[in-house]
Design an enzyme around this catalytic site. Structure first.
Site, PDB file in Angstrom:
ATOM      1  CG  ASP A   1      27.185  50.964  39.774  1.00 58.94           C
ATOM      2  OD1 ASP A   1      28.397  51.112  39.567  1.00 58.94           O
ATOM      3  OD2 ASP A   1      26.656  49.859  39.999  1.00 58.94           O
TER       4      ASP A   1
ATOM      5  CG  ASP B   1      35.088  49.326  38.865  1.00 53.39           C
ATOM      6  OD1 ASP B   1      35.076  48.863  40.020  1.00 53.39           O
ATOM      7  OD2 ASP B   1      34.089  49.817  38.306  1.00 53.39           O
TER       8      ASP B   1
ATOM      9  CD  GLU C   1      30.254  51.691  35.733  1.00 53.94           C
ATOM     10  OE1 GLU C   1      31.353  51.130  35.851  1.00 53.94           O
ATOM     11  OE2 GLU C   1      29.231  51.282  36.299  1.00 53.94           O
TER      12      GLU C   1
HETATM   13  O1  TEU Z   1      31.087  48.588  37.604  1.00 54.84           O
HETATM   14  C1  TEU Z   1      30.540  48.050  36.464  1.00 54.84           C
HETATM   15  C2  TEU Z   1      31.377  47.248  35.551  1.00 54.84           C
HETATM   16  O2  TEU Z   1      30.830  46.642  34.693  1.00 54.84           O
HETATM   17  C3  TEU Z   1      32.802  47.073  35.588  1.00 54.84           C
HETATM   18  O3  TEU Z   1      33.548  48.174  35.660  1.00 54.84           O
HETATM   19  C4  TEU Z   1      33.108  45.947  36.530  1.00 54.84           C
HETATM   20  O4  TEU Z   1      32.995  46.329  37.847  1.00 54.84           O
HETATM   21  C5  TEU Z   1      34.417  45.291  36.395  1.00 54.84           C
HETATM   22  O5  TEU Z   1      35.438  46.172  36.315  1.00 54.84           O
HETATM   23  C6  TEU Z   1      34.391  44.222  35.382  1.00 54.84           C
HETATM   24  O6  TEU Z   1      35.641  43.721  35.170  1.00 54.84           O
HETATM   25  C7  TEU Z   1      30.245  49.171  38.559  1.00 54.84           C
HETATM   26  C8  TEU Z   1      31.065  49.645  39.735  1.00 54.84           C
HETATM   27  O7  TEU Z   1      31.948  50.643  39.317  1.00 54.84           O
HETATM   28  C9  TEU Z   1      31.756  48.471  40.351  1.00 54.84           C
HETATM   29  O8  TEU Z   1      32.634  48.822  41.370  1.00 54.84           O
HETATM   30  C10 TEU Z   1      30.685  47.538  40.847  1.00 54.84           C
HETATM   31  O9  TEU Z   1      31.277  46.362  41.315  1.00 54.84           O
HETATM   32  C11 TEU Z   1      29.680  47.185  39.771  1.00 54.84           C
HETATM   33  O10 TEU Z   1      29.254  48.294  39.017  1.00 54.84           O
HETATM   34  C12 TEU Z   1      28.435  46.610  40.384  1.00 54.84           C
HETATM   35  O11 TEU Z   1      27.724  47.567  41.089  1.00 54.84           O
END
Ligand code: TEU
Length: 554
Positions: free
Chosen positions: A203, A331, A257
């Site tokens: 993540d 997301d 990610e």
């Molecule tokens: O997501 C990171 C991120 O920056 C984005 O995808 C964000 O969640 C969002 O879509 C901005 O509009 C990761 C995870 O996939 C997400 O579910 C978490 O909330 C986030 O990290 C924090 O851990």
């Protein structure tokens, strides 16, 4: 230990456990629910699962806020359930990739509780704590703004000190500068790898290293200060360290990610000789319908922009690293109804077209739960139907800054993350076979006709199309290693590409409009065999609305 790079032959299915399947009747998905659906996954043909966080957590961000890295969130089950699930997956030839959330912990983590309650705590330096500005330190240390539409600093009680959180308040950032934190992370990795898990989806991994000046930056609309926390100065060092001390000893895979990272950043992370990560998720293609990477700032979809993003990564990583392929995750809003497609009249046709178009690119494909059913966005009526912390923060921001209201009017409902998080529709019963009890998030009314039970029986369903495409992909060297050639880079209606290896070719031709179109390029491939399509009747020179054809010359 030799790395067999098994992920290059994997088809990975993402499970968002909260919304997948509930077996203990509390309205929240759980591990026994996952176990009950493993035959379904096996049948679909996937051979790996990425499991969103199941660790102990207060669930402020549905598990992306971890309170204990070595235990399971009780409503999801126990460690015993977990090992049983892992075992049952392995028996079926399905690998398991866990979500690794180590940019931050939950504020309920013992480390954090100790860190903020005692200045001399050995855990104080596990987090990023700085003195505030102004009289008595009542103002935050700098002006950085985070991902969830709020300040990134939270004051510790009435003190003059603040902690950094790039996401929600309940997600304090870890201080990776502290070698003890890095050792803790390695121990966590070993704990799960020794139990038999096969890898990690890391993540927001590109945020773990921060520039240490902690100075304010020139104010920007979104993510002020990002130069200080995206691809920070010690990121490569930290990742290589994890690789050398942990991943090197297991036949595992990692996919990072990598929000806000460029192609060059990605190359520097996944080039095998650097020993950092195996793959990354880039978001260029999901950002084609927004401005500046901010999904709330909607921009009209243009197929040429999507092609440009895909071309950049398909060609850019060729011979240098391995792509990940996805059009949905927890997301993102649902893909059908997006990218110029239609989730009403042409829902099934367009979901098949989208899947053929992204699945046969170079890289490892991911399917997000429910995508194989052509599930659509949630049918939320108001913000009260939405649970996600990010959506609520954005809603509050919109209330306080009227200038944002016109932008948010449409996007708050259609772009919020809960659109992908509605309960998986297994059948047409009251709660879609997801649960016996009222689910934590509203089931979409369209469960009456979009559900797994119906899809399995219907030979023309999106689900059965996915099965065919997975089967076609399996062991296909052209798909795995072939070149990518965009045949119509400037065409805004038809996406046509070739995958080519020596003299073997796979050609994908997809109509991204709801119109019947004349398409000259079909002539060039007249002699090729159609292996997959979403229409029974075909015309020589025309494509029907959202038609896709996959053709081969061998
Ligand atoms: O997501 C990171 C991120 O920056 C984005 O995808 C964000 O969640 C969002 O879509 C901005 O509009 C990761 C995870 O996939 C997400 O579910 C978490 O909330 C986030 O990290 C924090 O851990």
């Amino acid at each position: 230990m030799e790395h067999t790079n098994w992920y290059k032959d994997a088809v990975i299915y993402q499970i968002y456990p909260r919304s997948f399947c509930d077996r203990n009747g509390d309205g929240v998905g759980d591990i026994p629910g996952i176990i009950s659906k493993l035959d379904y996954l096996k049948d679909l043909g996937v051979n790996c699962v990425w499991l969103s966080p199941v660790y102990d957590s207060p669930q402020e961000d549905n598990g992306y806020d971890i309170a204990n890295y070595r235990d399971i969130y009780k409503p999801f089950g126990t460690l015993k359930d977990f090992t049983m699930m892992l075992d049952e997956m392995h028996k079926r030839g399905i690998r398991l990739v866990m979500d690794l959330v180590v940019n931050h912990t939950s504020s309920e983590h013992e480390w954090f509780k100790s860190a903020i309650s005692d200045k001399n705590s050995p855990y104080r330096d596990y987090y990023i704590i700085r003195k505030g500005k102004g009289k008595n330190g009542k103002k935050p240390p700098n002006n950085w703004s985070g991902f969830f539409a709020e300040s990134t600093w939270e004051r510790i009680g009435e003190s003059d000190e603040w902690y950094l959180h790039l996401f929600a308040k309940g997600q304090p950032d870890l201080n990776w500068e502290n070698p003890k934190v890095r050792e803790e992370v390695k121990d966590i990795l070993r704990y799960w790898l020794d139990m038999g898990v096969d890898g990690f989806r890391c993540d927001v991994i590109t945020l773990i290293s921060k520039k240490q000046d902690f100075k304010s930056r020139f104010p920007t609309l979104a993510l002020c200060g990002k130069d200080a926390f995206v691809m920070g100065p010690r990121l490569h060092e930290y990742l290589h360290d994890l690789y050398k001390d942990v991943y090197a000893n297991y036949d595992c895979m990692t996919v990072g990610e990598t929000v806000l990272s460029s192609l060059d950043d990605a190359i520097s992370l996944v080039s095998p000789e650097r020993e950092e990560l195996d793959m990354v998720f880039n978001f260029d293609h999901t950002d084609v319908d927004n401005h500046m990477g901010v999904k709330w700032l909607y921009r009209k979809f243009k197929l040429t922009n999507l092609k440009k993003a895909v071309r950049k990564w398909q060609i850019g990583l060729k011979g240098k690293g391995w792509n990940s392929l996805f059009i949905e995750n927890h997301d993102q809003r649902r893909s059908v109804g997006r990218f110029g497609t239609d989730d009403k009249e042409f829902r099934v046709i367009s979901s098949k077209m989208l899947s053929a178009t992204y699945f046969l690119l170079q890289g490892t494909p991911f399917i997000y739960q429910g995508q194989e059913l052509g599930m659509t966005n949630g049918d939320f009526e108001s913000i009260d139907d939405v649970v996600d912390v990010e959506a609520h923060n954005v809603y509050k921001l919109g209330q306080s800054l009227p200038i944002l209201k016109p932008f948010l009017k449409k996007t708050l409902m259609s772009c919020n993350r809960d659109n992908a998080r509605t309960p998986v529709q297994w059948d047409d019963s009251r709660y879609a076979g997801f649960s016996e009890a009222k689910p934590w998030l509203k089931v979409n009314k369209n469960k009456s006709f979009i559900n797994a039970e119906a899809a399995i029986k219907d030979p023309d369903s999106t689900y059965n199309f996915f099965k065919k495409i997975i089967e076609f992909r399996k062991g296909n060297d052209v798909i795995k290693n072939g070149d990518y050639i965009d045949l119509l880079p400037r065409n805004n209606s038809v996406y046509a590409y070739v995958r080519k290896l020596a003299d073997k070719e796979v050609v994908v031709i997809s109509n991204f409009t709801n119109k019947r179109l004349s398409c000259k390029i079909l002539k060039d491939y007249k002699k090729y065999n159609i292996v997959l399509t979403n229409y029974v009747e075909k015309e020589d020179d025309y494509l029907k609305p959202y038609e896709t054809r996959v053709l081969i010359n061998y």
